[in-house]
Design an enzyme around this catalytic site. Structure first.
Site, PDB file in Angstrom:
ATOM      1  CE  LYS B  79      -8.409  44.992 -13.949  1.00  0.00           C
ATOM      2  NZ  LYS B  79      -8.735  45.986 -12.904  1.00  0.00           N
ATOM      3  CB  SER B 159      -5.262  47.829 -12.017  1.00  0.00           C
ATOM      4  OG  SER B 159      -6.615  47.491 -11.770  1.00  0.00           O
ATOM      5  CB  SER B 183      -8.557  49.754 -10.783  1.00  0.00           C
ATOM      6  OG  SER B 183      -7.339  49.691 -10.103  1.00  0.00           O
TER       7      SER B 183
END
Lengths: 95, 491
Positions: B79, B159, B183
């Site tokens: 990420k 997210s 998330s």
């Protein structure tokens, strides 16, 4: 309590975010929706309740008070938008 | 190479050990898949050369008998919230779109040291603020899943949207995520993956771009529960550089992945039934309880009376912490600078241009609830409610070992839905936020498909530091659900 356009201008300055004049009014509406929604917390009885300060109860370990990193100013400055020598440069702040 | 979605960390480790494939061969296959699937927009920065280099190093280690463990040579996605030395790290924000860290985050560094091969940095909502991966400066991410018989593009959740799109789409074997209010778990539910948020403090936050420091936790996104255990083992552990990281030894997570839940007490919280929830989610949740019963677990109702207040408390605490954390983006030390005549003007223009709409909204809310005269009414009140939410869980866990809930109140939705109303978007996290506020470990496991052929996840929550219980229960749930569907199967 309801936020006005002037309140938004003030908060935006506190947060150092330039919100264009024409966005202030719509932003006030959006923030009021959110603030109005979170205000339902007022109905919860929190008398005698301590605010949470630590998520997981644990002891914070102490470390030895010694220098672990030195002479890394070039790394710290590597991403600076503007700099001179080993300094960050900013617009003039003292007349 | 066969369907890349067949690979798990466990199967790759096995094949590498037996010499059936090499890390370079595996890595090349995934690099090719990434290049062929750029329409998903899963990656912000691809790092094929670095990946090949690390894969070759891994193969060399293995050849000389120095292989490190099950992550060694396994291609993963990172990420783009974890700082990676020498590799641009953006948090999906314009304000950091030229930022190249000179240091490595603890989590990504641990994975690197375990031999994992980083394929690139994945897309996310800007500063991890969002539940649909539509707030990224680098564009939205497409969910590899499409509804049966329709051609709509769905959001991957957020997210960690790029991370789940990468794994579900067969562009990486596993990926890192971060979870502040859901998330990791919500996007896992939207894409048929396992997403695990460990106990707050299990993974160091050092070098991870901060959103809300009392909530942020890193965790794995994987195809199987066993993979989540293997990957968490490599990511977690005490770090002197993060004073909130837990100074305790890690158990062996992988060996906890048995399916023996005989006598395990599973709680079903009354308050997680929502009127607006689709019937199929309620049905899957009931089915989950039945599966546990069938395996010899004891299923009983529990009550978490303050559940309703978790989301509003979160939307005070998280923006407050975000407004403080994001004050560092000032155009002075790194990131974007927009020139101005005075220092204040430079700050205002930089942050006005550098932050997207949702980030600005949250920073403003945070600045407001922390401002003089409102601090007690909002922030302190929310932290008191947070205490009550944690107490609810504590009481419930006197009676049960794990709590079973749906992960999200809907399946993946189309891009464009829920976009005009921030609060409708916030409701995505209604089932994931309570465990975040209480710092509890929680995992989403794919449970089944809805009528449109889209995946739905079930969430398990347990006590602080009881990840082993979570892995055991999740392994049992995984075995019972036997979820084998993949994107594209139906259409």
């Amino acid at each position: 309590m309801s936020l006005t356009k002037d309140d938004v201008r003030k908060i935006a300055f506190l947060a150092r975010i330039r919100v264009p004049e024409e966005r202030l009014e719509p932003m006030a509406g959006e923030l009021n929706n959110i603030v109005g929604w979170v205000e339902q917390l007022a109905e919860v009885n929190t008398d005698g309740v301590e605010p949470m300060t630590s998520v997981v109860e644990t002891e914070t370990p102490l470390r030895a008070d010694v220098i672990t990193q030195r002479a890394i100013s070039d790394k710290i400055l590597a991403n600076a938008p503007d700099g001179e020598g080993s300094f960050f440069a900013v617009p003039k702040v003292v007349e | 190479m066969s369907d890349l979605r067949d690979w798990t960390i466990a199967s790759a480790a096995d094949a590498l050990t037996k010499g059936e494939t090499s890390s370079v061969e595996l890595t090349d296959a995934f690099i090719e898949a990434i290049e062929a699937n750029r329409s998903l927009n899963a990656f912000i920065t691809e790092t094929p050369e670095l990946a090949r280099h690390r894969a070759a190093e891994s193969d060399a280690r293995r050849a000389s008998g120095d292989a490190k463990g099950p992550m060694d040579g396994v291609p993963i996605a990172m990420k783009d919230l974890f700082c990676t030395e020498g590799v641009r790290t953006t948090a999906a924000s314009h304000i950091l779109d030229n930022f190249v860290p000179t240091y490595e985050s603890t989590v990504s560094g641990k994975l690197r040291d375990a031999g994992a091969v980083m394929l690139g940095k994945t897309n996310l909502d800007e500063f991890a603020m969002g539940s649909a991966n539509i707030t990224s400066y680098f564009g939205s991410v497409k969910n590899p899943w499409t509804p049966e018989g329709a051609n709509a593009d769905l959001v991957p959740g957020g997210s960690s949207g790029g991370s789940v799109a990468a794994v579900a789409g067969g562009l990486a074997i596993a990926a890192t995520g971060t979870d502040t209010g859901g998330s990791i778990r919500q996007p896992a539910s939207f894409t048929g993956l396992v997403g695990m948020k460990p106990t707050y403090g299990r993974c160091s936050r050092w070098g991870t771009i901060a959103f809300a420091s009392s909530l942020d936790q890193a965790g794995p996104l994987t195809r199987t529960v066993e993979d989540a255990a293997i990957m968490l083992q490599a990511m977690a552990g005490h770090d002197p550089k993060d004073s909130t990281s837990l100074p305790i030894d890690l158990p062996d997570f992988r060996s906890a992945c048995t399916t023996d839940v005989k006598g395990l007490r599973v709680g079903i919280p009354d308050e997680y039934t929502l009127d607006s929830m689709p019937a199929e989610i309620q049905k899957l949740w009931d089915q989950g309880a039945q599966w546990f019963k069938g395996m010899g677990a004891e299923v009983k109702p529990v009550t978490l009376p303050h559940t309703k207040y978790a989301l509003p408390a979160y939307y005070i605490v998280a923006p407050a912490e975000a407004s403080s954390n994001l004050s560092r983006y000032d155009g002075v030390r790194y990131g974007l600078r927009v020139p101005g005549d005075s220092l204040d003007e430079m700050y205002e223009l930089t942050r006005g241009e550098g932050f997207g709409e949702e980030v600005q909204r949250r920073v403003l809310i945070g600045a407001y609830v922390l401002s003089a005269g409102y601090y007690d009414a909002y922030y302190v009140k929310a932290q008191k409610v947070r205490t009550l939410i944690a107490q609810d869980f504590k009481k419930a866990f006197a009676d049960v070992d794990v709590i079973l809930t749906p992960t999200a109140p809907s399946a993946a939705f189309a891009k464009g839905e829920k976009m005009d109303d921030p609060i409708a978007m916030y409701l995505n996290d209604v089932f994931t936020v309570p465990a975040s506020l209480a710092g509890l470990p929680a995992i989403s496991v794919p449970g089944g498909l809805d009528a449109n052929g889209l995946p739905l996840g079930l969430q398990l929550i347990t006590r602080v530091c009881q990840e082993e219980t979570l892995f055991r229960a999740a392994s049992a749930l995984e075995a019972a659900a036997n979820f084998t569907a993949r994107p594209g199967d139906a259409s």
